[in-house]
Design an enzyme around this catalytic site. Structure first.
Site, mmCIF file in Angstrom:
data_model
loop_
_atom_site.group_PDB
_atom_site.id
_atom_site.type_symbol
_atom_site.label_atom_id
_atom_site.label_comp_id
_atom_site.label_asym_id
_atom_site.label_seq_id
_atom_site.Cartn_x
_atom_site.Cartn_y
_atom_site.Cartn_z
ATOM 1 N N PHE A 44 47.946 28.419 37.078
ATOM 2 C CA PHE A 44 48.526 29.742 37.278
ATOM 3 C C PHE A 44 48.207 30.184 38.698
ATOM 4 C CE2 PHE A 44 48.498 34.450 36.714
ATOM 5 C CZ PHE A 44 49.838 34.590 36.396
ATOM 6 N N ASP B 152 37.351 27.767 37.587
ATOM 7 C CA ASP B 152 38.331 28.651 36.960
ATOM 8 C C ASP B 152 38.309 28.315 35.479
ATOM 9 O OD1 ASP B 152 40.545 29.916 35.884
ATOM 10 O OD2 ASP B 152 41.791 29.631 37.658
ATOM 11 N N HIS C 170 40.549 29.505 30.701
ATOM 12 C CA HIS C 170 40.933 28.931 29.415
ATOM 13 C C HIS C 170 39.728 28.383 28.642
ATOM 14 C CE1 HIS C 170 45.070 27.658 31.368
ATOM 15 N NE2 HIS C 170 44.875 28.968 31.372
ATOM 16 N N GLN D 70 42.737 38.260 29.495
ATOM 17 C CA GLN D 70 44.111 38.757 29.445
ATOM 18 C C GLN D 70 44.655 38.568 28.024
ATOM 19 O OE1 GLN D 70 46.800 36.373 29.215
ATOM 20 N NE2 GLN D 70 48.471 37.839 29.394
ATOM 21 N N LYS E 143 44.668 35.203 26.163
ATOM 22 C CA LYS E 143 43.516 34.315 26.240
ATOM 23 C C LYS E 143 42.784 34.217 24.904
ATOM 24 C CE LYS E 143 44.079 33.228 30.565
ATOM 25 N NZ LYS E 143 45.280 34.024 30.882
ATOM 26 N N ARG F 266 27.919 49.559 45.937
ATOM 27 C CA ARG F 266 26.945 50.587 45.576
ATOM 28 C C ARG F 266 25.972 50.054 44.522
ATOM 29 N NH1 ARG F 266 28.626 56.553 43.177
ATOM 30 N NH2 ARG F 266 26.700 57.650 43.773
ATOM 31 N N TYR G 168 25.245 57.758 47.764
ATOM 32 C CA TYR G 168 26.386 57.083 48.393
ATOM 33 C C TYR G 168 25.965 56.180 49.549
ATOM 34 C CZ TYR G 168 28.666 60.534 45.499
ATOM 35 O OH TYR G 168 29.044 61.301 44.435
ATOM 36 N N ARG H 233 34.992 47.245 38.264
ATOM 37 C CA ARG H 233 34.179 47.531 37.084
ATOM 38 C C ARG H 233 35.025 47.559 35.812
ATOM 39 N NH1 ARG H 233 32.147 51.513 40.801
ATOM 40 N NH2 ARG H 233 33.551 53.009 39.800
#
Length: 388
Positions: free
Chosen positions: A90, A161, A164, A187, A190, A219, A226, A236
């Site tokens: 992909f 990767d 899968h 996703q 999956k 951060r 900050y 996140r």
């Protein structure tokens, strides 16, 4: 009774869910903190996912593409560097490198497992290569022995990767314990899913800590003033997705066990069909979670393969065409492409060229059916192939 009229298996719907996901969502809702810095779901999921995959650390992120991008970034991938990727994958595999300003270098895959060809990878190494990205196609692990030696000798990082390959094992070692960073996807299609989502696993604390900073705009966890220590972005994962993924992870081992029982039977039945060659399995892969059931019909044209997929769908099977060679999509050439032409890459990747035209996959939910269902699937495929 004709195959078109045959009673079709009632394959499980996908995604699968029950009261476990409902309870998890309510738990996340009622804790009153819906982002990872205040809640408990993401932290708990990371611990559970790392343990399930044999990793020391895991970081949950927004999706699998971001997981790859983050993994590459912390390993120094950027402008002036190259990342070797399979030509058959992909396109997120290459785009993750290209979005960082690096050049993605496609290489060919093996004709039997559809995973990265190690000899082709070695030939593609240059002094600009910063990482090699094996894609564990359909849950089948790349030759991690040969790749580990090649990468180690060359001083190049490996980024798996593993979109899968949740829970996969090589020689009894879990995918997260193979000594390199691994990126996963959650996703919708999956093996476990929250609609979207991803994770990165790490073999050491230093890379985990840097990844945490970069996935949270640079951060630290405890910052209140900050002080952003690095550049980064907001990758996140939210608490609701993590809560669902915890339930999905609990269900996954049982699903994998079922697919491991069904896949060899289906592969043997498909192999008995003239012209059909199912994806092979390296005996060193001691656990394959089976993202898809893949098979090739060598010599078929892409047009006939597409017709076959349409026919299988019409007969009731959830079938799909396989990935197109990444260099045959316009998006590959927008940025970070090698100084080659499509024809150059096609000549260098003959197996990928063939698979682009002749490969089919069946949704992994078919492998959650009964043994009788595997025989029905094979009869349907046999009838459809015979009509080509």
């Amino acid at each position: 009774m004709s195959d078109r009229a045959e009673t079709l298996p009632e394959f499980p719907a996908w995604p699968q869910y029950d009261d476990a996901e409902r309870t998890a969502l309510i738990r996340a809702l009622e804790q009153g903190q819906w982002w990872r810095m205040g809640g408990n779901e993401v932290n708990s999921f990371e611990e559970e996912f790392a343990r399930a995959n044999g990793a020391d650390y895991a970081l949950a992120v927004t999706n699998g593409t971001h997981a790859l991008e983050l993994a590459l970034q912390i390993l120094g991938v950027g402008p002036g560097t190259e990342v070797i990727v399979p030509a058959f994958t992909f396109i997120s595999s290459s785009q993750a490198a290209q979005r960082l300003g690096a050049t993605a270098v496609p290489v060919d895959v093996t004709p039997d497992t559809y995973c990265l060809d190690i000899a082709a990878t070695e030939a593609a190494l240059t002094d600009r290569t910063r990482a090699i990205m094996p894609v564990h196609m359909a849950g089948h692990l790349t030759d991690m022995d040969a790749l580990g030696k090649l990468a180690g000798d060359a001083g190049v990082a490996v980024v798996q990767d593993a979109a899968h390959a949740q829970l996969a094992e090589w020689r009894g070692t879990k995918v997260g314990a193979l000594g390199s960073v691994a990126a996963f996807s959650f996703q919708n299609g999956k093996l476990m899913t929250a609609g979207e989502g991803g994770a990165v696993t790490f073999p050491d604390n230093d890379t985990y800590q840097e990844a945490f900073l970069r996935h949270s705009c640079g951060r630290p966890k405890t910052d209140r003033r900050y002080f952003h220590q690095t550049s980064g972005s907001n990758f996140r994962l939210n608490e609701f997705s993590a809560a669902v993924l915890r339930a999905q992870l609990d269900r996954l081992p049982g699903q994998v066990a079922t697919r491991e029982e069904r896949a060899p039977l289906l592969a043997s039945l498909l192999a008995d069909i003239p012209g059909v060659e199912p994806q092979a399995r390296d005996e060193r892969v001691t656990l394959n979670p089976h993202y898809m059931a893949m098979f090739r019909i060598p010599g078929i044209t892409e047009e006939k393969r597409n017709t076959l997929v349409d026919d299988l769908i019409a007969r009731g099977l959830p079938a799909f065409v396989a990935f197109r060679a990444i260099y045959r999509s316009d998006g590959f050439w927008e940025t970070g492409a090698p100084d080659l032409t499509v024809d150059d890459l096609a000549r260098a990747c003959p197996v990928t060229e063939a698979i682009t035209a002749d490969c089919v996959w069946l949704h992994h939910r078919t492998l959650l059916g009964t043994e009788d269902d595997m025989h029905t699937i094979a009869r349907i495929v046999r009838a459809a192939v015979a009509e080509l």
